[in-house]
Write a protein that holds these residues in place. Structure first.
Motif, mmCIF file in Angstrom:
data_model
loop_
_atom_site.group_PDB
_atom_site.id
_atom_site.type_symbol
_atom_site.label_atom_id
_atom_site.label_comp_id
_atom_site.label_asym_id
_atom_site.label_seq_id
_atom_site.Cartn_x
_atom_site.Cartn_y
_atom_site.Cartn_z
ATOM 1 N N VAL A 211 0.955 -1.296 -0.121
ATOM 2 C CA VAL A 211 0.126 -0.161 0.037
ATOM 3 C C VAL A 211 0.925 1.267 0.019
ATOM 4 O O VAL A 211 0.756 2.183 -0.717
ATOM 5 C CB VAL A 211 -0.911 -0.018 1.222
ATOM 6 C CG1 VAL A 211 -1.537 1.247 1.391
ATOM 7 C CG2 VAL A 211 -1.996 -0.926 0.997
ATOM 8 N N ASP A 212 2.016 1.279 0.867
ATOM 9 C CA ASP A 212 2.936 2.214 0.975
ATOM 10 C C ASP A 212 3.322 2.592 -0.503
ATOM 11 O O ASP A 212 3.733 3.885 -0.939
ATOM 12 C CB ASP A 212 4.021 2.029 1.683
ATOM 13 C CG ASP A 212 3.556 2.309 3.208
ATOM 14 O OD1 ASP A 212 2.711 2.936 3.421
ATOM 15 O OD2 ASP A 212 4.299 1.674 4.088
ATOM 16 N N LYS A 213 3.738 1.500 -1.278
ATOM 17 C CA LYS A 213 4.495 1.776 -2.634
ATOM 18 C C LYS A 213 3.365 2.052 -3.620
ATOM 19 O O LYS A 213 3.672 2.922 -4.468
ATOM 20 C CB LYS A 213 4.975 0.170 -3.003
ATOM 21 C CG LYS A 213 5.683 0.148 -4.333
ATOM 22 C CD LYS A 213 6.245 -1.083 -4.734
ATOM 23 C CE LYS A 213 6.993 -1.118 -6.079
ATOM 24 N NZ LYS A 213 7.643 -2.309 -6.333
ATOM 25 N N ARG A 214 2.230 1.623 -3.630
ATOM 26 C CA ARG A 214 1.150 2.037 -4.386
ATOM 27 C C ARG A 214 0.615 3.473 -3.991
ATOM 28 O O ARG A 214 0.377 4.131 -5.104
ATOM 29 C CB ARG A 214 -0.228 1.002 -3.877
ATOM 30 C CG ARG A 214 -1.356 1.017 -5.014
ATOM 31 C CD ARG A 214 -2.383 0.154 -4.441
ATOM 32 N NE ARG A 214 -3.753 0.263 -5.088
ATOM 33 C CZ ARG A 214 -4.185 -0.355 -5.867
ATOM 34 N NH1 ARG A 214 -3.579 -0.827 -6.881
ATOM 35 N NH2 ARG A 214 -5.554 0.288 -6.335
ATOM 36 N N GLY A 215 0.775 3.982 -2.784
ATOM 37 C CA GLY A 215 0.675 5.503 -2.666
ATOM 38 C C GLY A 215 1.559 6.410 -3.093
ATOM 39 O O GLY A 215 1.322 7.305 -3.628
ATOM 40 N N ALA A 216 2.996 5.941 -3.072
ATOM 41 C CA ALA A 216 3.984 6.504 -3.412
ATOM 42 C C ALA A 216 4.011 6.862 -5.078
ATOM 43 O O ALA A 216 4.400 7.763 -5.487
ATOM 44 C CB ALA A 216 5.297 5.802 -3.046
#
Length: 234
Positions: A211-216
């Motif tokens: 999710v962090d990567k997707r948000g970034a």
């Protein structure tokens, strides 16, 4: 409208955090890498300090859009409290978080967000927050996991993952009325709950990283393959 508001408030443009390539993706890659290595906040601080130790809001151009990153307490106060109605989480963030969190306080907007907040608010009443018996049970579970040597001292141990399990156990019981008992699972104890707390921890952590990567990735969140994400979320 933004220019007029800036002029009225006497604001100047935020200094720019420049990337190492023309697309502006180097900062994005470094941020994703830092988050994966559990040093996300440290990266933000060091990157902003490169612009200036007295600079607390920066502009970060990436591809065809820009981010405004702030660590100024007054800005944070305005966004989350005094001027919260002027700010939105944006559809980009909602879509990035949705596979793991579903519709709720972290992904909803407008009336739906107010409804989600109203559902959660009773859990944070004075009576609930001061329920120390709940915390004590999980604190004792944490202490029981720590190995004690012959000298009666605990051995050298990495507390960070243990605090993660402790927080997960207290939070799930506090919010849902039932703990996943991850601490007991990590210690190899049979909880009798029928739930694999260790597996729950692992999948939650992996999904959070994705999710962090997707948000970034910002508005390009949809480019990230979803096979692993769907497996962990399920």
């Amino acid at each position: 409208r933004y220019r007029e508001e800036s002029s009225r408030r006497g604001c100047l443009p935020a200094p720019t955090l420049h990337s190492n390539n023309i697309l502006g993706t180097s900062c994005q890659k470094e941020s994703i890498k830092a988050t994966k290595e559990d040093r996300g906040p440290q990266y933000v601080v060091s990157a902003m300090n490169e612009v200036g130790t007295n600079i607390h809001t920066v502009r970060v151009p990436i591809l065809d859009y820009e981010l405004l990153v702030t660590r100024d307490p007054e800005n944070v106060k305005a966004m989350f409290s005094t001027q919260s109605t002027d700010y939105d989480i944006s559809a980009t963030r909602a879509n990035a978080f949705m596979p793991l969190l579903g519709e709720g306080i972290f992904t909803s907007r407008g009336a739906q967000w107010k409804h989600s907040r109203a559902l959660v608010r009773p859990q944070f009443s004075r009576e609930e927050v001061s329920n120390l018996d709940l915390v004590e049970r999980h604190t004792q579970a944490l202490l029981n996991i720590l190995e004690v040597g012959e000298d009666k001292w605990t051995k050298t141990v990495d507390l960070q993952p243990m605090f993660f399990y402790f927080t997960l156990d207290t939070a799930t019981e506090f919010l849902y009325g039932k703990s996943v008992q991850s601490q007991a699972a990590m210690a190899g104890l049979d909880t009798g709950s029928g739930m694999d707390g260790a597996a729950f921890c692992r999948h939650l952590d992996e999904a959070k990283q994705l999710v962090d990567k997707r948000g970034a990735l910002g508005k390009f969140y949809w480019l990230m393959p979803m096979k692993k994400m769907k497996m962990h979320c399920a």
